[in-house]
Scaffold this active site. Structure first.
Site, PDB file in Angstrom:
ATOM      1  N   HIS A   7       0.826  -1.213   0.000  1.00 38.55           N
ATOM      2  CA  HIS A   7       0.000   0.000   0.000  1.00 38.55           C
ATOM      3  C   HIS A   7       0.852   1.251   0.000  1.00 38.55           C
ATOM      4  O   HIS A   7       2.040   1.209   0.306  1.00 38.55           O
ATOM      5  CB  HIS A   7      -0.982   0.031   1.178  1.00 38.55           C
ATOM      6  CG  HIS A   7      -0.335   0.022   2.545  1.00 38.55           C
ATOM      7  ND1 HIS A   7      -0.093  -1.138   3.249  1.00 38.55           N
ATOM      8  CD2 HIS A   7       0.108   1.028   3.329  1.00 38.55           C
ATOM      9  CE1 HIS A   7       0.467  -0.839   4.418  1.00 38.55           C
ATOM     10  NE2 HIS A   7       0.609   0.474   4.481  1.00 38.55           N
ATOM     11  N   HIS A  79       3.961   7.142   3.687  1.00 45.04           N
ATOM     12  CA  HIS A  79       4.906   6.031   3.501  1.00 45.04           C
ATOM     13  C   HIS A  79       4.430   5.093   2.401  1.00 45.04           C
ATOM     14  O   HIS A  79       3.286   5.142   1.966  1.00 45.04           O
ATOM     15  CB  HIS A  79       5.126   5.263   4.817  1.00 45.04           C
ATOM     16  CG  HIS A  79       3.933   4.535   5.373  1.00 45.04           C
ATOM     17  ND1 HIS A  79       3.081   5.089   6.311  1.00 45.04           N
ATOM     18  CD2 HIS A  79       3.450   3.295   5.137  1.00 45.04           C
ATOM     19  CE1 HIS A  79       2.134   4.217   6.618  1.00 45.04           C
ATOM     20  NE2 HIS A  79       2.332   3.114   5.913  1.00 45.04           N
ATOM     21  N   GLU A 130       7.647   1.123   4.992  1.00 47.05           N
ATOM     22  CA  GLU A 130       7.119   0.085   5.871  1.00 47.05           C
ATOM     23  C   GLU A 130       7.362  -1.256   5.199  1.00 47.05           C
ATOM     24  O   GLU A 130       7.131  -1.388   3.988  1.00 47.05           O
ATOM     25  CB  GLU A 130       5.605   0.310   6.073  1.00 47.05           C
ATOM     26  CG  GLU A 130       4.933  -0.740   6.950  1.00 47.05           C
ATOM     27  CD  GLU A 130       3.430  -0.485   7.146  1.00 47.05           C
ATOM     28  OE1 GLU A 130       2.832   0.296   6.379  1.00 47.05           O
ATOM     29  OE2 GLU A 130       2.864  -1.076   8.081  1.00 47.05           O
TER      30      GLU A 130
HETATM   31 CO    CO Z   1       1.132   1.367   6.287  1.00 45.75          CO
END
Ligand code: CO
Length: 134
Positions: A7, A79, A130
């Protein structure tokens, strides 16, 4: 080492408004809001056919995204999340190469009930990364 883009996360000042914008304005499928107290955020996922967009709103006084929102009052990209097959192996390899892992370096359970870690943006082209164990 990294696999799929899981994502892209966008911090927003008002989650309900942002969710409505994606659902009604852009015609996307948007999940119900989910509070993640351990991460200091409330999140919804915009489900696209090839990836997801994570919309984040600060939760609680210690939210790690509160200062981001102070600097970016309209919201902004926060992020990107890449999948890895083995998060501890990925962490150890990155640390050995000199990359900084945020927090205490131990994976936390993320929004998908899978272990996640964050890598310092200064080590990755100014982008907070991440890693999620797929
Ligand atoms: Co995230």
């Amino acid at each position: 080492m990294i696999g799929r883009l899981n994502h892209v996360a966008i911090v927003v000042p008002e989650l309900a408004k942002a969710a409505a914008l994606y659902r009604d304005g852009l015609g996307a499928r948007v999940s119900a809001p989910m509070a993640l107290p351990a991460h200091g955020v409330t999140v919804v996922f915009v489900e696209l056919s090839n990836t997801k967009i994570e919309l984040l709103e600060p939760l609680g006084a210690q939210s790690p995204v509160a200062t981001f929102l102070e600097r970016n009052p309209a919201g902004g990209m926060h992020h990107v999340c890449y999948e890895v097959p083995d998060i501890l192996a990925a962490r150890d390899r990155l640390k050995a190469a000199g990359a900084r892992v945020l927090g205490d370096g131990e994976p936390k359970i993320g929004a998908h009930d899978k272990p996640v870690l964050f890598l310092h943006p200064k080590d990755f082209c100014g982008t907070l990364i991440e890693l999620e164990q797929a």
